[in-house]
Enzyme design. Structure first.
Site: not given
Length: 306
Positions: A83, A86, A108, A117, A227, A246, A248
């Protein structure tokens, strides 16, 4: 200069033009001036219950963060289908309700899908009910009121999925000349690298650094989604900063890192929001309620702060 690429020249030129056009540019100040402005900020926060930034309108979160502040990079990290989009819509709506102007980059999803939404969230009417044309008279009125609200807000949306850091910064600078209070980017790993020859870790590091510099340059909070690694999918496990995918550098450059996760495997189960890092404040976890039908997050009764 033979060592400069055309992209670097364009980026530098855009930055210089931005500095010329924007007011309140950064400069060196005496301690006597800074202490006055610092105390004025404290007085303001005292009168606003501690909130001196753009509020999320989620009370326990605002108590932890005091709102989103200019120059800050806020990272919202989660696994897929938890979410995070959202939640970013929730934060954008809260800023709009507070009279702020927002620029929303959706790399995206199409802008119309994001607006669906927001419309469901604002009206309280499920998207499926609107699509199936089964709204009651009360629901229809709520949808129309929500549409009127959006028509009078300062919300800009950009769904170009090929955007790079330099193009995001260029578009943000242009809108900043009209007045801009907050930027949302969904999401970090989809931003196109300016130099595809670099390693993925270097690319994400440049993206992270570019977004932080944009926040400082325009003096607005930049909320960027990201992500988490796949192994962060475990149920009932709070994600760690090391789960950031991917690079730090995302953890390093961000002033505030929020982890969105679930204590169950279904949307109706408890959704947790953990403040994993905050440069100038506390960390802790908050229980949220999520209604998938209207894509709405809200404070859960009996929230817990660690």
């Amino acid at each position: 200069e033979p060592t400069s690429t055309s992209q670097e020249v364009i980026e530098l030129a855009g930055s210089k033009f931005s500095q010329l056009s924007l007011k309140d540019r950064s400069k060196s100040n005496k301690a006597s001036e800074i202490i006055e402005s610092t105390w004025a900020n404290i007085i303001t926060r005292q009168g606003a219950g501690g909130i001196d930034g753009i509020p999320s309108l989620i009370n326990p979160l605002d108590k932890l963060t005091y709102g989103w502040h200019e120059g800050d990079l806020i990272l919202i990290a989660a696994r897929t289908s938890v979410g995070k989009t959202a939640f970013s819509c929730e934060l954008a709506l809260s800023a709009l309700k507070s009279g702020k102007s927002v620029l929303y980059f959706s790399l995206e999803m199409q802008s119309e899908s994001v607006m669906e939404r927001m419309l469901a969230n604002m009206s309280g009417v499920p998207i499926r009910v609107m699509v199936d044309k089964v709204c009651t008279s009360g629901q229809q009125e709520a949808v129309e009121n929500a549409m009127t609200f959006f028509k009078h807000t300062k919300l800009w949306m950009d769904d170009d999925g090929t955007l790079s850091v330099s193009r995001i910064r260029a578009k943000a600078r242009k809108l900043a000349q009209q007045g801009l209070d907050m930027i949302v980017v969904d999401y970090a790993q989809l931003i196109r690298p300016d130099d595809p020859r670099q390693s993925r870790e270097q690319q994400v590091a440049m993206i992270s650094k570019g977004m932080k510099l944009l926040a400082k340059e325009l003096k607005v909070p930049v909320i960027m989604l990201a992500q988490l690694r796949r192994d962060a999918d475990e149920i009932n496990r709070c994600p760690k900063l090391s789960d950031l995918r991917e690079s730090g550098s995302l953890e390093q450059d961000a002033d505030l890192v929020l982890m969105l996760w679930r204590r169950g495997d279904k949307p109706e189960h408890d959704t947790m929001l953990t403040v994993a890092k905050q440069r100038q404040g506390r960390t802790g976890s908050i229980e949220l309620s999520f209604k998938p039908s209207i894509q709405k997050f809200s404070e859960r009764v009996g929230e817990r702060l660690n």
